[in-house]
Design an enzyme around this catalytic site. Structure first.
Site: not given
Ligand SMILES: [Zn+2]
Length: 213
Positions: A16, A91, A126, A160, A171
């Site tokens: 985004k 949001r 990641r 992480r 999430r």
């Protein structure tokens, strides 16, 4: 006349921010990211900024009325008169309704659609450097030497906690729960534009340009 009052919507890892910056540069309109603005308001020490800082420092979400106040002030600035692209706001449906009550009408809401599986593939790959924070992707942007940081030479890259598949799923659940009513709201308003976010970045940009006209 192209659409110039825009909002960008999409899950984490949808690209985004990158797409919003590109559209902003192409159209010569400001990219208004609430995350950036909160940091800026805080730096300037505005009343709203200090208020927001209290919540951020406590690790809490900044309440709607504070975020809305900051966005309203930002949209009043000269450079936002001819258009803007909102990123990270609204949001929630409540924030969307508040925006409407402020008299701010949007021309298009660009919903960057990426499947949960693709998000997990993107974010789950990641790895980062515990020494300097540099971020790599196992498949897309691996470090030059296996397990060694390009930036600082540290050996031993880590995944992480928030990039673990389970954390990403959590999430995403939060994102869908919060965003579904928002998507429904803009669909009712008739300005929701779904963009296939699983294409290459250039193709995503092309799809956006088509919608904006
Ligand atoms: Zn490093």
């Amino acid at each position: 006349m192209s659409k110039r009052r825009l909002m960008m919507l999409g899950p984490p890892g949808a690209g985004k921010g990158t797409q919003a910056k590109r559209v902003a540069a192409d159209l010569g309109i400001p990219h208004i990211s609430t995350g950036d603005m909160l940091r800026e308001a805080r730096r300037k020490g505005t009343t709203m900024g200090l208020e927001a800082a209290r919540f951020m420092d406590a690790g809490q979400l900044v309440p709607d009325e504070v975020v809305i106040g900051i966005v309203r002030d930002r949209l009043d600035e000269e450079d936002a008169r001819a258009g803007f692209i909102l990123d990270g706001f609204p949001r929630t449906r409540a924030q969307a309704e508040a925006l409407q009550e402020m008299g701010v009408t949007l021309d298009a809401v660009l919903n960057i659609v990426v499947s949960d599986e693709a998000v997990i593939g993107r974010l789950g790959g990641r790895i980062s450097c515990p020494a300097c924070g540099a971020v790599y992707h196992e498949a897309f942007t691996p470090p030059d030497a296996d397990d060694v940081c390009n930036a600082c030479g540290h050996q031993g890259l880590v995944k992480r906690d928030d990039d673990q598949p389970e954390a990403i799923k959590k999430r995403l659940e939060g994102y869908h729960a919060q965003t579904a009513p928002l998507i429904a709201f803009y669909d009712e308003v008739g300005i929701l534009e779904s963009i296939d976010g699983e294409q290459a970045p250039d193709a995503v940009n092309e799809s956006i340009c088509k919608v904006i006209g």
